[in-house]
Every structure is written in structure tokens, then in C-alpha cells.
Design an enzyme around this catalytic site. Sequence first.
Site, PDB file in Angstrom:
ATOM      1  N   ASP A  48       0.849  -1.000  -0.108  1.00 31.60           N
ATOM      2  CA  ASP A  48       0.035   0.069  -0.073  1.00 31.60           C
ATOM      3  C   ASP A  48       1.029   1.216  -0.060  1.00 31.60           C
ATOM      4  O   ASP A  48       2.281   0.938   0.396  1.00 31.60           O
ATOM      5  CB  ASP A  48      -1.078   0.363   1.468  1.00 31.60           C
ATOM      6  CG  ASP A  48      -1.952  -1.011   0.953  1.00 31.60           C
ATOM      7  OD1 ASP A  48      -2.440  -1.039   0.108  1.00 31.60           O
ATOM      8  OD2 ASP A  48      -2.537  -2.484   2.196  1.00 31.60           O
ATOM      9  N   TYR A  76       6.183  -8.666   8.091  1.00 37.63           N
ATOM     10  CA  TYR A  76       5.753  -7.336   8.700  1.00 37.63           C
ATOM     11  C   TYR A  76       6.175  -7.229   9.714  1.00 37.63           C
ATOM     12  O   TYR A  76       5.909  -7.307  11.300  1.00 37.63           O
ATOM     13  CB  TYR A  76       4.523  -7.015   8.136  1.00 37.63           C
ATOM     14  CG  TYR A  76       3.739  -6.942   6.714  1.00 37.63           C
ATOM     15  CD1 TYR A  76       3.801  -6.495   5.838  1.00 37.63           C
ATOM     16  CD2 TYR A  76       4.046  -8.984   6.484  1.00 37.63           C
ATOM     17  CE1 TYR A  76       2.992  -6.715   4.676  1.00 37.63           C
ATOM     18  CE2 TYR A  76       3.165  -8.500   4.841  1.00 37.63           C
ATOM     19  CZ  TYR A  76       3.635  -7.990   3.966  1.00 37.63           C
ATOM     20  OH  TYR A  76       3.162  -8.667   3.117  1.00 37.63           O
ATOM     21  N   ASP A  90      -6.830   2.169   7.504  1.00 40.59           N
ATOM     22  CA  ASP A  90      -5.386   2.674   7.867  1.00 40.59           C
ATOM     23  C   ASP A  90      -5.800   3.898   7.600  1.00 40.59           C
ATOM     24  O   ASP A  90      -7.003   4.899   8.006  1.00 40.59           O
ATOM     25  CB  ASP A  90      -4.593   2.476   6.744  1.00 40.59           C
ATOM     26  CG  ASP A  90      -4.690   2.671   5.114  1.00 40.59           C
ATOM     27  OD1 ASP A  90      -5.951   3.422   5.304  1.00 40.59           O
ATOM     28  OD2 ASP A  90      -3.749   1.845   4.658  1.00 40.59           O
ATOM     29  N   ARG A 182      -3.521  -4.306   7.257  1.00 44.99           N
ATOM     30  CA  ARG A 182      -5.228  -3.722   7.654  1.00 44.99           C
ATOM     31  C   ARG A 182      -6.553  -4.646   8.093  1.00 44.99           C
ATOM     32  O   ARG A 182      -6.942  -4.254   9.507  1.00 44.99           O
ATOM     33  CB  ARG A 182      -5.500  -2.846   6.097  1.00 44.99           C
ATOM     34  CG  ARG A 182      -3.980  -1.830   6.205  1.00 44.99           C
ATOM     35  CD  ARG A 182      -4.826  -1.014   5.083  1.00 44.99           C
ATOM     36  NE  ARG A 182      -4.282  -1.553   3.750  1.00 44.99           N
ATOM     37  CZ  ARG A 182      -6.318  -1.951   2.636  1.00 44.99           C
ATOM     38  NH1 ARG A 182      -7.172  -0.986   3.344  1.00 44.99           N
ATOM     39  NH2 ARG A 182      -5.947  -2.679   1.453  1.00 44.99           N
TER      40      ARG A 182
END
Length: 229
Positions: A48, A76, A90, A182
Amino acid sequence: MDFISGEVLYINKPLNWTSFDLVRKLRNKLCRRLGVKKLKVGHAGTLDPLATGVMIICTGKKTKLIETFQYQTKEYIATVKLGETTPSFDLETEVDATYPTEHITEELVNQALVQFIGEIQQIPPTYSACKVEGKRAYEFAREGQDIELKPKLLAIDEIELLDYTMPEIKIRVVCSKGTYIRALARDIGLALGSGGYLTALERIRIGDITLDQCVAGEQIEDVIDALLD
């Protein structure tokens, strides 16, 4: 290096760049330097715009390796703000609701995180590139249309609480292809009887490729010049 025959580059995607921005900048630079009008360039896994970290870019015949890279495990570091939600899960959209957090403890967070280890069903965000009736889900979302996305089976191998500083927590996640961090932030908020959304995300690994092996995206044009000079 022979970018026309094919090369694989490891790049740290900058904040606010789309994955396509990175591919486009690299393709344009290579075409100018190599004196060609067209060159195959693709990436092995979207990030993203508000995420940073490892992206694998393939050129030429090495684009055939993209699918192999896409199926490799990803890792992550994510920061989740609890007690609030946004439509996109987000910072792309504004907070739309607030929830209590007084009951949340570090022990409760750890108990909630354990629930997500293993194979899980996850509903993708409406603000995502998932296709619905031939159209991207985020296109419907930005038009204010309600859509229903089907849950997808994925695997989370590891999830670890790195920092507990309410109302934010920082977690490390090792997961399979197709995982939306997310959406995980949303689901963690729900599991805690509250809300949650992503405030920062960094991909630190794809397969064996780690962040320290990556070139900064902002420097990629200079790196190409150095490689071709």
C-alpha cells in the site's frame, strides 16, 4: 547487468509511493538508459502507498519468477492504534468511530494475538484491489457503495507483540500470500472488544530477502546509473 535479458532487484519502497510508482520510475529510467521503447518490469507483491519495505522487482525474462516470489512467506512490522476505526483500516481515511480501551491490558493483547496463529479466514478490506464484478473493490468504496467481499483462507505463522504503549501496539507478523495486515488490525481490535486500524507498516522480509539487502527506492535512479556506467 543485463536488464533486457532479466535482472531481479530488491528495493525498499518509500512511504507514499504506490507499487506502480516504483515500477514505472524504474521502467522509465531503464528504457532511457538502454535506448529501448519497451521493457518488461513487474513486482512480486503489492505494498500500500502508506507502507514501506521490501519489494522485489523483476525485469525482462526474470519476470517469469514473479509468481514464485509472490508465494514466499512475508514478514511485517505493524503499528496498530486501538480504540478507533477508519473505513480503509489505515490512515488513508478519517476516523469514523471510537471505542473503549480502558479494559485492554498487555496480557489481553497477547491472548488475542494467539487466536490469529494458523490458518484463518480473513475478509479483505473494501479499500483493496480485490475484484468484484470486474471492478476493483476500492473503486466501489471511494464511490460510497457498499460491497460484500468473501473471506479468504490464509496462514499466519507467527505473530508477536513488540511494544505495548496504549493506545498503540506494535506487532511482528509472519504470514502467507494474500494476508491484509490492515484487515488483521481491524480483527485484532474486534478481538479486544474495541476497534483498531493500522498507523504504520513495514515489510521486512519476502522469503530469504530482508530489508538490509534492499536499495532505497529514492536512490534507484542513481543506482541504475551506477550499474550501467
